[in-house]
Design a protein around this motif. Sequence first.
Motif, PDB file in Angstrom:
ATOM      1  N   ALA A 161     -31.111  24.502  -6.350  1.00  0.00           N
ATOM      2  CA  ALA A 161     -30.558  23.788  -7.504  1.00  0.00           C
ATOM      3  C   ALA A 161     -31.332  24.112  -8.769  1.00  0.00           C
ATOM      4  CB  ALA A 161     -30.581  22.279  -7.235  1.00  0.00           C
ATOM      5  N   GLN A 162     -32.672  24.237  -8.653  1.00  0.00           N
ATOM      6  CA  GLN A 162     -33.515  24.495  -9.816  1.00  0.00           C
ATOM      7  C   GLN A 162     -33.847  25.975  -9.985  1.00  0.00           C
ATOM      8  OE1 GLN A 162     -36.977  21.825  -9.992  1.00  0.00           O
ATOM      9  NE2 GLN A 162     -35.899  20.383  -8.672  1.00  0.00           N
ATOM     10  N   GLY A 163     -33.883  26.701  -8.885  1.00  0.00           N
ATOM     11  CA  GLY A 163     -34.442  28.056  -8.929  1.00  0.00           C
ATOM     12  C   GLY A 163     -33.447  29.181  -9.082  1.00  0.00           C
ATOM     13  N   ILE A 164     -32.156  28.930  -8.866  1.00  0.00           N
ATOM     14  CA  ILE A 164     -31.160  29.993  -9.000  1.00  0.00           C
ATOM     15  C   ILE A 164     -30.220  29.631 -10.143  1.00  0.00           C
ATOM     16  CG2 ILE A 164     -29.384  31.345  -7.860  1.00  0.00           C
ATOM     17  CD1 ILE A 164     -30.656  30.774  -5.212  1.00  0.00           C
ATOM     18  N   PHE A 218     -36.664  34.418 -14.022  1.00  0.00           N
ATOM     19  CA  PHE A 218     -37.180  35.701 -13.520  1.00  0.00           C
ATOM     20  C   PHE A 218     -36.690  35.953 -12.099  1.00  0.00           C
ATOM     21  CE2 PHE A 218     -40.566  38.145 -11.388  1.00  0.00           C
ATOM     22  CZ  PHE A 218     -40.583  39.269 -12.189  1.00  0.00           C
ATOM     23  N   PHE A 219     -36.774  34.902 -11.263  1.00  0.00           N
ATOM     24  CA  PHE A 219     -36.331  35.049  -9.875  1.00  0.00           C
ATOM     25  C   PHE A 219     -34.829  35.357  -9.802  1.00  0.00           C
ATOM     26  CE2 PHE A 219     -34.447  33.053  -6.067  1.00  0.00           C
ATOM     27  CZ  PHE A 219     -35.031  33.859  -5.107  1.00  0.00           C
ATOM     28  N   SER A 220     -34.051  34.685 -10.634  1.00  0.00           N
ATOM     29  CA  SER A 220     -32.600  34.909 -10.610  1.00  0.00           C
ATOM     30  C   SER A 220     -32.265  36.354 -10.983  1.00  0.00           C
ATOM     31  CB  SER A 220     -31.902  33.933 -11.570  1.00  0.00           C
ATOM     32  OG  SER A 220     -32.109  32.600 -11.152  1.00  0.00           O
ATOM     33  N   LYS A 221     -33.018  36.904 -11.939  1.00  0.00           N
ATOM     34  CA  LYS A 221     -32.798  38.308 -12.317  1.00  0.00           C
ATOM     35  C   LYS A 221     -33.127  39.233 -11.156  1.00  0.00           C
ATOM     36  CE  LYS A 221     -33.525  38.123 -17.328  1.00  0.00           C
ATOM     37  NZ  LYS A 221     -34.410  38.517 -18.452  1.00  0.00           N
ATOM     38  N   LEU A 248     -33.170  38.465  -7.966  1.00  0.00           N
ATOM     39  CA  LEU A 248     -32.161  38.263  -6.931  1.00  0.00           C
ATOM     40  C   LEU A 248     -30.881  39.021  -7.274  1.00  0.00           C
ATOM     41  CD1 LEU A 248     -31.050  36.821  -4.413  1.00  0.00           C
ATOM     42  CD2 LEU A 248     -30.551  34.830  -5.868  1.00  0.00           C
ATOM     43  N   ALA A 249     -30.465  38.910  -8.516  1.00  0.00           N
ATOM     44  CA  ALA A 249     -29.231  39.585  -8.940  1.00  0.00           C
ATOM     45  C   ALA A 249     -29.368  41.096  -8.803  1.00  0.00           C
ATOM     46  CB  ALA A 249     -28.910  39.196 -10.380  1.00  0.00           C
ATOM     47  N   ASN A 250     -30.499  41.641  -9.226  1.00  0.00           N
ATOM     48  CA  ASN A 250     -30.704  43.089  -9.124  1.00  0.00           C
ATOM     49  C   ASN A 250     -30.781  43.542  -7.673  1.00  0.00           C
ATOM     50  OD1 ASN A 250     -30.744  43.991 -11.873  1.00  0.00           O
ATOM     51  ND2 ASN A 250     -32.730  43.004 -12.132  1.00  0.00           N
ATOM     52  N   ASP A 251     -31.427  42.735  -6.829  1.00  0.00           N
ATOM     53  CA  ASP A 251     -31.498  43.080  -5.406  1.00  0.00           C
ATOM     54  C   ASP A 251     -30.111  43.050  -4.769  1.00  0.00           C
ATOM     55  OD1 ASP A 251     -34.182  43.450  -5.590  1.00  0.00           O
ATOM     56  OD2 ASP A 251     -34.750  41.554  -4.668  1.00  0.00           O
ATOM     57  N   ILE A 252     -29.301  42.099  -5.174  1.00  0.00           N
ATOM     58  CA  ILE A 252     -27.926  42.054  -4.649  1.00  0.00           C
ATOM     59  C   ILE A 252     -27.175  43.309  -5.085  1.00  0.00           C
ATOM     60  CG2 ILE A 252     -25.708  40.861  -4.874  1.00  0.00           C
ATOM     61  CD1 ILE A 252     -27.309  38.230  -4.964  1.00  0.00           C
ATOM     62  N   ASN A 253     -27.372  43.711  -6.327  1.00  0.00           N
ATOM     63  CA  ASN A 253     -26.728  44.945  -6.802  1.00  0.00           C
ATOM     64  C   ASN A 253     -27.171  46.153  -5.989  1.00  0.00           C
ATOM     65  OD1 ASN A 253     -25.243  43.785  -8.865  1.00  0.00           O
ATOM     66  ND2 ASN A 253     -26.841  44.111 -10.411  1.00  0.00           N
ATOM     67  N   ASN A 254     -28.487  46.225  -5.723  1.00  0.00           N
ATOM     68  CA  ASN A 254     -29.039  47.414  -5.077  1.00  0.00           C
ATOM     69  C   ASN A 254     -28.843  47.427  -3.563  1.00  0.00           C
ATOM     70  OD1 ASN A 254     -29.983  48.344  -7.551  1.00  0.00           O
ATOM     71  ND2 ASN A 254     -31.922  47.229  -7.344  1.00  0.00           N
ATOM     72  N   LEU A 255     -28.891  46.241  -2.965  1.00  0.00           N
ATOM     73  CA  LEU A 255     -28.900  46.183  -1.501  1.00  0.00           C
ATOM     74  C   LEU A 255     -27.543  45.948  -0.885  1.00  0.00           C
ATOM     75  CD1 LEU A 255     -32.153  44.072  -1.022  1.00  0.00           C
ATOM     76  CD2 LEU A 255     -31.870  46.540  -0.698  1.00  0.00           C
ATOM     77  N   LEU A 286     -27.157  35.240 -12.902  1.00  0.00           N
ATOM     78  CA  LEU A 286     -26.406  35.996 -11.891  1.00  0.00           C
ATOM     79  C   LEU A 286     -25.105  36.527 -12.475  1.00  0.00           C
ATOM     80  CD1 LEU A 286     -28.533  34.723 -10.041  1.00  0.00           C
ATOM     81  CD2 LEU A 286     -26.737  34.207  -8.414  1.00  0.00           C
ATOM     82  N   ASN A 287     -24.441  35.695 -13.250  1.00  0.00           N
ATOM     83  CA  ASN A 287     -23.170  36.126 -13.839  1.00  0.00           C
ATOM     84  C   ASN A 287     -23.339  37.331 -14.760  1.00  0.00           C
ATOM     85  OD1 ASN A 287     -21.671  34.101 -12.585  1.00  0.00           O
ATOM     86  ND2 ASN A 287     -22.025  32.642 -14.243  1.00  0.00           N
ATOM     87  N   SER A 288     -24.488  37.392 -15.449  1.00  0.00           N
ATOM     88  CA  SER A 288     -24.678  38.471 -16.426  1.00  0.00           C
ATOM     89  C   SER A 288     -25.255  39.736 -15.801  1.00  0.00           C
ATOM     90  CB  SER A 288     -25.598  37.988 -17.557  1.00  0.00           C
ATOM     91  OG  SER A 288     -26.890  37.691 -17.062  1.00  0.00           O
ATOM     92  N   VAL A 289     -25.903  39.616 -14.645  1.00  0.00           N
ATOM     93  CA  VAL A 289     -26.602  40.781 -14.074  1.00  0.00           C
ATOM     94  C   VAL A 289     -25.862  41.403 -12.882  1.00  0.00           C
ATOM     95  CG1 VAL A 289     -28.764  41.558 -12.990  1.00  0.00           C
ATOM     96  CG2 VAL A 289     -28.836  39.895 -14.859  1.00  0.00           C
ATOM     97  N   ILE A 290     -25.279  40.579 -12.033  1.00  0.00           N
ATOM     98  CA  ILE A 290     -24.641  41.126 -10.827  1.00  0.00           C
ATOM     99  C   ILE A 290     -23.425  41.964 -11.196  1.00  0.00           C
ATOM    100  CG2 ILE A 290     -23.424  40.532  -8.683  1.00  0.00           C
ATOM    101  CD1 ILE A 290     -25.201  38.127  -8.395  1.00  0.00           C
TER     102      ILE A 290
END
Length: 305
Positions: A53-56, A289-292, A294-301, A61-65
């Motif tokens: 709830a607080q960390g993501i 920072f974590f959300s960015k 996470l979003a980049n890892d989702i893109n890459n992985l 995510l909407n702007s990076v994924i």
Amino acid sequence: MKNFIIKITFLVTTILITYILLGFLADGTTDPFYLRFTSPKQKSLILGTSRAAQGIRPQILNSVIDKNILNHSIYNFAFTILHSPYGETYYKAIKSKLDENSFNGLFILSVDPWSISQRTNLNYDIESKKELSKLTFFNMNPNYDYLVNSYKNSMFNLLINKFNRDSTLLLHKNGWLEVNINMEKNDLRKRTLSKIEVYKENGKIYEISDKRIFWLDKTIQLLKKHGRVILVRIPVNKEILAVENELCENFDSIINTRFNNLLYLNYKEDSNNYTFIDGNHLYKASGKFFSKKLANDINNLSFNE
């Protein structure tokens, strides 16, 4: 008699209109949950407890994924360890929040030992007595179902809140819970030590639950019909992680074994990269920072599953 009926009708109508108008005053400062029950059904969701709830942050995510993975807005529908461990109550709430006509969604499920654990000193699921279990309507604005059945204060408090807002908690329209708290070093350490003690005590009364694993699996099976499901373990500080390891040393093995067909992004060893408000929840800057990441890892992985 006629005058009596007219007066009663006038009184009832006045009270009813007053309550209806008060409902329009509810917003993101009403409490940490209300606004999540006023938004429409969603095609993509962030799920889990207060860490999610607080960390993501949905906006990040909407702007990076990549739009090929997330082609519409994702919504944070995570609550707390008391309200949204995986179970029947959370499953029903998720089902009510989910757009049943969507088929290309992205669902990020935060997992940790607490989210699949059960209290051993209760003979019922703790969330069955909390807000989510009392609701029939999850997508109504204003949501009088919530304000009448789940809001802990009088509805007149909504008026008071307009003039005396608590700036500590702000629930955004996308479901992200922003926490504004003193991060001065001494206060931070006291808060962290207190949270560690709370979790040590929790460790004595929680145990991994087959029932919760069953409902996590059932939730995943529901969401897979509507898009891609990704499991995420959000970082915590090392002392909290040590308590979790005592609770369930083989947690990652459980997840990898039971859900080996899903992408599992595990950040439990990344605590040095983040600041926490209490050792358990990411500070809002670290959440960004974590959300960015996470979003980049989702893109890459996600393309290499």
